[in-house]
Scaffold this active site. Sequence first.
Site, PDB file in Angstrom:
ATOM      1  N   ARG A  16      58.224  85.295  31.181  1.00 43.93           N
ATOM      2  CA  ARG A  16      58.792  83.962  31.402  1.00 43.93           C
ATOM      3  C   ARG A  16      60.071  83.789  30.603  1.00 43.93           C
ATOM      4  NH1 ARG A  16      54.074  79.739  30.022  1.00 43.93           N
ATOM      5  NH2 ARG A  16      53.888  80.915  28.082  1.00 43.93           N
ATOM      6  N   LYS A  18      62.076  80.930  28.435  1.00 48.94           N
ATOM      7  CA  LYS A  18      61.828  79.641  27.781  1.00 48.94           C
ATOM      8  C   LYS A  18      63.145  79.059  27.306  1.00 48.94           C
ATOM      9  CE  LYS A  18      58.425  82.544  26.917  1.00 48.94           C
ATOM     10  NZ  LYS A  18      58.265  83.827  26.230  1.00 48.94           N
ATOM     11  N   ASP A 100      62.841  90.039  20.466  1.00 49.94           N
ATOM     12  CA  ASP A 100      61.782  89.024  20.261  1.00 49.94           C
ATOM     13  C   ASP A 100      61.030  89.299  18.957  1.00 49.94           C
ATOM     14  OD1 ASP A 100      60.639  91.339  21.416  1.00 49.94           O
ATOM     15  OD2 ASP A 100      59.343  90.233  22.789  1.00 49.94           O
TER      16      ASP A 100
HETATM   17  N1  ATP Z   1      52.111  78.445  32.318  1.00 54.92           N
HETATM   18  C1  ATP Z   1      51.996  79.735  32.005  1.00 54.92           C
HETATM   19  N2  ATP Z   1      52.629  80.665  32.755  1.00 54.92           N
HETATM   20  C2  ATP Z   1      52.535  81.972  32.441  1.00 54.92           C
HETATM   21  N3  ATP Z   1      51.841  82.426  31.397  1.00 54.92           N
HETATM   22  C3  ATP Z   1      51.183  81.538  30.636  1.00 54.92           C
HETATM   23  C4  ATP Z   1      51.232  80.158  30.884  1.00 54.92           C
HETATM   24  N4  ATP Z   1      50.516  79.534  29.926  1.00 54.92           N
HETATM   25  C5  ATP Z   1      50.038  80.474  29.123  1.00 54.92           C
HETATM   26  N5  ATP Z   1      50.412  81.674  29.544  1.00 54.92           N
HETATM   27  C6  ATP Z   1      50.043  82.911  28.896  1.00 54.92           C
HETATM   28  O1  ATP Z   1      51.163  83.325  28.191  1.00 54.92           O
HETATM   29  C7  ATP Z   1      51.347  84.725  28.333  1.00 54.92           C
HETATM   30  C8  ATP Z   1      52.792  84.970  28.371  1.00 54.92           C
HETATM   31  O2  ATP Z   1      53.224  84.602  27.100  1.00 54.92           O
HETATM   32  P1  ATP Z   1      54.737  84.505  26.775  1.00 54.92           P
HETATM   33  O3  ATP Z   1      55.361  83.478  27.612  1.00 54.92           O
HETATM   34  O4  ATP Z   1      54.849  84.410  25.292  1.00 54.92           O
HETATM   35  O5  ATP Z   1      55.056  85.960  27.282  1.00 54.92           O
HETATM   36  P2  ATP Z   1      56.387  86.623  27.703  1.00 54.92           P
HETATM   37  O6  ATP Z   1      57.256  85.824  28.603  1.00 54.92           O
HETATM   38  O7  ATP Z   1      56.028  87.953  28.177  1.00 54.92           O
HETATM   39  O8  ATP Z   1      57.048  86.654  26.392  1.00 54.92           O
HETATM   40  P3  ATP Z   1      56.913  87.806  25.428  1.00 54.92           P
HETATM   41  O9  ATP Z   1      58.038  88.667  25.832  1.00 54.92           O
HETATM   42  O10 ATP Z   1      57.082  87.069  24.133  1.00 54.92           O
HETATM   43  O11 ATP Z   1      55.592  88.459  25.582  1.00 54.92           O
HETATM   44  C9  ATP Z   1      50.641  85.147  29.603  1.00 54.92           C
HETATM   45  O12 ATP Z   1      49.957  86.334  29.339  1.00 54.92           O
HETATM   46  C10 ATP Z   1      49.661  84.012  29.875  1.00 54.92           C
HETATM   47  O13 ATP Z   1      48.350  84.408  29.587  1.00 54.92           O
HETATM   48  C1  PAU Z   2      57.351  95.216  22.766  1.00 60.83           C
HETATM   49  C2  PAU Z   2      57.993  94.130  23.609  1.00 60.83           C
HETATM   50  C3  PAU Z   2      57.734  94.419  25.088  1.00 60.83           C
HETATM   51  C4  PAU Z   2      57.307  92.815  23.238  1.00 60.83           C
HETATM   52  O1  PAU Z   2      57.791  91.770  24.000  1.00 60.83           O
HETATM   53  C5  PAU Z   2      59.523  94.014  23.320  1.00 60.83           C
HETATM   54  O2  PAU Z   2      59.731  93.700  21.978  1.00 60.83           O
HETATM   55  C6  PAU Z   2      60.257  95.281  23.677  1.00 60.83           C
HETATM   56  O3  PAU Z   2      60.589  95.505  24.807  1.00 60.83           O
HETATM   57  N1  PAU Z   2      60.511  96.143  22.641  1.00 60.83           N
HETATM   58  C7  PAU Z   2      61.197  97.410  22.765  1.00 60.83           C
HETATM   59  C8  PAU Z   2      60.506  98.489  21.985  1.00 60.83           C
HETATM   60  C9  PAU Z   2      60.395  98.217  20.494  1.00 60.83           C
HETATM   61  O4  PAU Z   2      60.416  97.070  20.043  1.00 60.83           O
HETATM   62  O5  PAU Z   2      60.300  99.216  19.742  1.00 60.83           O
HETATM   63  K     K Z   3      55.118  89.253  22.844  1.00 63.24           K
END
Ligand code: ATP
Ligand code: PAU
Ligand code: K
Length: 245
Positions: A16, A18, A100
């Site tokens: 996602r 944000k 991140d």
């Molecule tokens: N509305 C939503 N839409 C999507 N995922 C959600 C939602 N609410 C909670 N989640 C949870 O949040 C998780 C995704 O978290 P986050 O948004 O931090 O992930 P991301 O975009 O992959 O970011 P990161 O790269 O930090 O992991 C999903 O695995 C899901 O379980």
């Molecule tokens: C590990 C994730 C996928 C977590 O979001 C991200 O930080 C990423 O793509 N990292 C690259 C590999 C590393 O951090 O060593």
């Molecule tokens: K993460």
Amino acid sequence: MVTEASVLLVDIGNTRVKAIRLDAFGGEPEYFVDTDDLMNASVFRDIDTLYFASVREQAVSDRLADWCQKQGVTCREVVTEKTAFGITNSYEDVSKMGVDRWLAMIGAAEIACDTFCVIDTGTATTVDFVSKGQHLGGWIVPGFQTMKSALVGATKRVTADDAAPVTLDVGQTTEACVAQGCHAAVIGVYFSAVDYLSRKQTPFDVILSGGDKKLFAIAELSDSMRPANLVVQGLARYAKSELFA
Ligand SMILES: Nc1ncnc2c1ncn2[C@@H]1O[C@H](COP(=O)(O)OP(=O)(O)OP(=O)(O)O)[C@@H](O)[C@H]1O
Ligand SMILES: CC(C)(CO)[C@@H](O)C(=O)NCCC(=O)O
Ligand SMILES: [K+]
């Protein structure tokens, strides 16, 4: 003049995107599927500066930067560094570390004591350990959903549902066994992090963040902290120090 309300912070995560304005960065961000979705959104109106960080492919960053230029918006992409805000990265090639993780450390350092770890759980669960400003190293673990998909994809008879357990328990159906098992694995990362830090024989903080931090309800018993969104908090620190210091 740049004001905090005219600065937009954008965290382009794996799943996602944000976005939140700097004057509101402690609150709940708006969520978008991708940056196209974001560029058409109302949060983009009336801003003059954009701070963003991305773990997606370079083309995504490039397109966002181009778009900002056309709109007359000043654009700053924050990337992982060797040192900033008193933290030194342990990676030899810091460009390999997801921004991140770096921003989560920068955000956590503001609220944590000298020795801490930050556990950020979303698509992946990442753990990064910091002591006296030195990043010791970290862990990259599949996130809760990622674990379930991998399991379902690699087997014939294992199926999963959408349950997200908050207590440590056992299942009596396939779906419940998967949900409880993957939850136990996520919690296991937390306990292993506490175990690792305990061996340093110094007080420490555990900071929990990410879209799936509710899976750590069990950790409420301890005094770990659960701030809003640490990646955004790290971005806010960069924006404040560069624009308003
Ligand atoms: N509305 C939503 N839409 C999507 N995922 C959600 C939602 N609410 C909670 N989640 C949870 O949040 C998780 C995704 O978290 P986050 O948004 O931090 O992930 P991301 O975009 O992959 O970011 P990161 O790269 O930090 O992991 C999903 O695995 C899901 O379980
Ligand atoms: C590990 C994730 C996928 C977590 O979001 C991200 O930080 C990423 O793509 N990292 C690259 C590999 C590393 O951090 O060593
Ligand atoms: K993460």
